[in-house]
Design a protein around this motif. Structure first.
Motif, mmCIF file in Angstrom:
data_model
loop_
_atom_site.group_PDB
_atom_site.id
_atom_site.type_symbol
_atom_site.label_atom_id
_atom_site.label_comp_id
_atom_site.label_asym_id
_atom_site.label_seq_id
_atom_site.Cartn_x
_atom_site.Cartn_y
_atom_site.Cartn_z
ATOM 1 N N ARG A 283 83.200 32.297 79.277
ATOM 2 C CA ARG A 283 84.400 32.652 80.368
ATOM 3 C C ARG A 283 84.820 31.457 81.506
ATOM 4 O O ARG A 283 85.360 31.745 82.245
ATOM 5 C CB ARG A 283 83.925 33.806 81.069
ATOM 6 C CG ARG A 283 83.878 35.096 80.004
ATOM 7 C CD ARG A 283 83.647 36.258 80.850
ATOM 8 N NE ARG A 283 83.138 36.406 81.730
ATOM 9 C CZ ARG A 283 81.384 36.795 82.024
ATOM 10 N NH1 ARG A 283 80.887 37.090 81.067
ATOM 11 N NH2 ARG A 283 81.019 36.613 83.229
ATOM 12 N N CYS B 53 83.129 38.652 85.557
ATOM 13 C CA CYS B 53 83.406 39.970 84.849
ATOM 14 C C CYS B 53 82.700 41.132 85.162
ATOM 15 O O CYS B 53 81.704 40.968 86.075
ATOM 16 C CB CYS B 53 83.400 39.805 83.237
ATOM 17 S SG CYS B 53 81.854 40.148 82.443
ATOM 18 N N GLY C 164 81.418 40.454 77.780
ATOM 19 C CA GLY C 164 82.750 40.719 77.337
ATOM 20 C C GLY C 164 82.901 42.128 76.930
ATOM 21 O O GLY C 164 83.858 42.843 77.381
#
Length: 178
Positions: free
Chosen positions: A54, A59, A150
């Motif tokens: 990322r 996140c 994710g």
């Protein structure tokens, strides 16, 4: 409406610092000791994914730093408790509505991770306790999930979408899956 999220103090995630419901709900966190340690190495794997996959972007699944030092529990009586743990229901809880997200029929983060590690994203159900009525059900979208963190991020986002519908009264009891 006051919504209390019951979360495992040993698994603080970034989403818990910013519960994504809506402005019509006031949220608070009740940090709970479950006695179930997180998977060994999970934090290190998530940090590695954050850096490599990322490019440093945070996140929802990332570990929330210093969660235990900054408890967000307010002492207001909640109208709704959403229990994200796999622990037994708090016997002292008197909230009129007690909800528990299930991932492939099991509660807690480990259930979501087990489905992801098996190569699939889980069926998410929002269940009313103690009667077990399924108030909403759905699948996360896997198009944008990269890596384990994710995928967990995607599961969390979909769980919040399903919860918003339940709390806003836009869903009813669903029939069992066949």
């Amino acid at each position: 409406m006051i919504v209390e999220f019951r979360c495992d103090i040993d698994r603080p995630r970034f989403w818990m610092s910013r519960p994504a419901l809506s402005d019509e709900f006031s949220t608070q966190i009740a940090w709970t000791e479950t006695g179930t340690p997180p998977l060994a190495g999970l934090g290190a794997l998530f940090e590695l994914e954050r850096i490599l996959l990322r490019k440093g972007v945070t996140c929802f699944a990332d570990t929330l730093k210093d969660a235990g030092k900054k408890p967000r529990r307010n002492d207001r009586k909640p109208d709704v408790v959403v229990d994200f743990t796999s622990a037994s229901r708090d016997p002292l809880c008197r909230a009129p509505l007690y909800l528990r997200p299930l991932y492939n029929g099991a509660a807690g983060e480990d259930a979501a991770l087990a489905a992801i590690l098996a190569g699939d994203l889980p069926v998410i159900e929002i269940v009313k306790e103690p009667d077990g009525a399924v108030l909403n059900r759905g699948l996360p979208s896997s198009e944008v999930s990269v890596g384990l963190s994710g995928s967990l991020d995607t599961v969390i986002a979909r769980t919040m979408t399903l919860l918003r519908k339940v709390l806003s009264g836009k869903s009813g009891t669903l029939p069992p899956m066949t």
